[in-house]
Scaffold this motif. Structure first.
Motif, mmCIF file in Angstrom:
data_model
loop_
_atom_site.group_PDB
_atom_site.id
_atom_site.type_symbol
_atom_site.label_atom_id
_atom_site.label_comp_id
_atom_site.label_asym_id
_atom_site.label_seq_id
_atom_site.Cartn_x
_atom_site.Cartn_y
_atom_site.Cartn_z
ATOM 1 N N UNK A 256 5.339 9.667 16.405
ATOM 2 C CA UNK A 256 6.309 10.660 16.836
ATOM 3 C C UNK A 256 5.901 12.032 16.339
ATOM 4 N N UNK A 257 6.881 12.949 16.305
ATOM 5 C CA UNK A 257 6.602 14.334 15.944
ATOM 6 C C UNK A 257 7.077 14.697 14.551
ATOM 7 N N UNK A 258 7.049 16.004 14.254
ATOM 8 C CA UNK A 258 7.408 16.507 12.930
ATOM 9 C C UNK A 258 8.877 16.294 12.582
ATOM 10 N N UNK A 259 9.757 16.349 13.579
ATOM 11 C CA UNK A 259 11.198 16.287 13.304
ATOM 12 C C UNK A 259 11.852 14.982 13.736
ATOM 13 N N UNK A 260 11.080 14.088 14.322
ATOM 14 C CA UNK A 260 11.602 12.774 14.727
ATOM 15 C C UNK A 260 10.425 11.808 14.846
ATOM 16 N N UNK A 261 10.363 10.850 13.928
ATOM 17 C CA UNK A 261 9.260 9.886 13.980
ATOM 18 C C UNK A 261 9.599 8.618 13.212
ATOM 19 N N UNK A 262 8.772 7.606 13.449
ATOM 20 C CA UNK A 262 8.810 6.376 12.676
ATOM 21 C C UNK A 262 7.615 6.414 11.730
ATOM 22 N N UNK A 263 7.832 6.027 10.474
ATOM 23 C CA UNK A 263 6.769 5.998 9.469
ATOM 24 C C UNK A 263 6.456 4.545 9.133
ATOM 25 N N UNK A 264 5.254 4.127 9.482
ATOM 26 C CA UNK A 264 4.778 2.765 9.249
ATOM 27 C C UNK A 264 3.657 2.791 8.219
ATOM 28 N N UNK A 265 3.432 1.676 7.557
ATOM 29 C CA UNK A 265 2.232 1.509 6.758
ATOM 30 C C UNK A 265 1.060 1.365 7.728
ATOM 31 N N UNK A 266 0.005 2.125 7.506
ATOM 32 C CA UNK A 266 -1.162 2.058 8.376
ATOM 33 C C UNK A 266 -1.972 0.791 8.216
ATOM 34 N N UNK A 267 -1.739 0.041 7.135
ATOM 35 C CA UNK A 267 -2.484 -1.204 6.904
ATOM 36 C C UNK A 267 -1.751 -2.415 7.457
ATOM 37 N N UNK B 213 16.899 13.759 4.131
ATOM 38 C CA UNK B 213 15.449 13.602 4.039
ATOM 39 C C UNK B 213 14.922 13.839 2.626
ATOM 40 N N UNK B 214 15.447 14.843 1.935
ATOM 41 C CA UNK B 214 14.907 15.200 0.617
ATOM 42 C C UNK B 214 15.214 14.169 -0.461
ATOM 43 N N UNK B 215 16.038 13.173 -0.151
ATOM 44 C CA UNK B 215 16.381 12.144 -1.142
ATOM 45 C C UNK B 215 15.457 10.933 -1.080
ATOM 46 N N UNK B 216 14.448 10.989 -0.204
ATOM 47 C CA UNK B 216 13.429 9.944 -0.126
ATOM 48 C C UNK B 216 12.082 10.561 -0.447
ATOM 49 N N UNK B 217 11.305 9.881 -1.273
ATOM 50 C CA UNK B 217 9.958 10.350 -1.625
ATOM 51 C C UNK B 217 8.983 9.189 -1.545
ATOM 52 N N UNK B 218 7.892 9.382 -0.822
ATOM 53 C CA UNK B 218 6.817 8.391 -0.804
ATOM 54 C C UNK B 218 6.045 8.579 -2.105
ATOM 55 N N UNK B 219 5.985 7.536 -2.904
ATOM 56 C CA UNK B 219 5.382 7.615 -4.243
ATOM 57 C C UNK B 219 3.968 7.064 -4.295
ATOM 58 N N UNK B 220 3.586 6.317 -3.283
ATOM 59 C CA UNK B 220 2.227 5.757 -3.228
ATOM 60 C C UNK B 220 1.843 5.562 -1.776
ATOM 61 N N UNK B 221 0.618 5.942 -1.438
ATOM 62 C CA UNK B 221 0.087 5.657 -0.115
ATOM 63 C C UNK B 221 0.500 6.607 0.987
ATOM 64 N N UNK B 222 0.932 7.816 0.643
ATOM 65 C CA UNK B 222 1.369 8.760 1.686
ATOM 66 C C UNK B 222 0.256 9.006 2.713
ATOM 67 N N UNK B 223 -0.994 9.007 2.258
ATOM 68 C CA UNK B 223 -2.113 9.208 3.184
ATOM 69 C C UNK B 223 -2.340 7.998 4.084
ATOM 70 N N UNK B 224 -1.738 6.868 3.722
ATOM 71 C CA UNK B 224 -1.869 5.654 4.509
ATOM 72 C C UNK B 224 -0.749 5.442 5.516
ATOM 73 N N UNK B 225 0.154 6.415 5.616
ATOM 74 C CA UNK B 225 1.247 6.278 6.585
ATOM 75 C C UNK B 225 0.742 6.472 8.004
ATOM 76 N N UNK C 164 0.822 -1.216 0.000
ATOM 77 C CA UNK C 164 0.000 0.000 0.000
ATOM 78 C C UNK C 164 0.855 1.265 0.000
ATOM 79 N N UNK C 165 2.009 1.214 0.668
ATOM 80 C CA UNK C 165 2.914 2.367 0.710
ATOM 81 C C UNK C 165 4.193 1.997 -0.040
#
Length: 136
Positions: A66-77, A50-62, A14-15
């Motif tokens: 954590x916060x704006x400057x330090x977090x873990x990004x998981x697939x929400x599904x 950071x700018x060298x990574x781009x979520x190309x699909x499913x960004x709304x599903x992340x 999904x992501x």
């Protein structure tokens, strides 16, 4: 430095993301938080701006933990941990297991071995550090 782009995705697909194959460092983290977020003995990560990574699909599903400057990004599904935003939001640590394409870099050391899982034995010859490694 490579301009090649690598694909990555979560378990369910999904992501998806793209990241430039220009990682600055890679390591195996044995801290208890990384073990819990992956369900594994350690988390292999590769660090990049950071700018060298781009979520190309499913960004709304992340699912962002954590916060704006330090977090873990998981697939929400499916829950896969895709990357961690670190160092005041300037860098991301891409979980190497979510890369579809093989990166040029390989982990060069182990960190937080002072809190590694007691049931796991490190069997390679990479340097081991009790805590974090700081670079000058």
């Amino acid at each position: 430095m490579s301009n090649r782009t690598l694909a990555g995705k979560c378990y369910c697909g999904a992501v998806q993301y793209e990241v430039v194959d220009a990682f600055l460092y890679a390591m195996n983290c044995h801290c208890s938080n990384c073990r819990r977020t992956t369900g594994s003995a350690f988390k292999p990560v590769a660090g990049i701006e950071r700018e060298k990574l781009a979520v190309t699909q499913g960004v709304d599903g992340l699912l962002i933990y954590g916060g704006d400057k330090a977090h873990d990004a998981h697939c929400g599904k499916c829950g896969s941990l895709l990357y961690s935003m670190v160092r005041d939001g300037a860098y991301v640590h891409v979980t190497m297991g979510t890369l579809v394409d093989a990166p040029t870099i390989r982990p060069s050391h182990h960190i937080f071995v002072g809190s590694k899982a007691p049931w796991f034995t490190i069997t390679d010859d990479l340097p081991q550090y009790e805590g974090h490694v700081t670079r000058s």
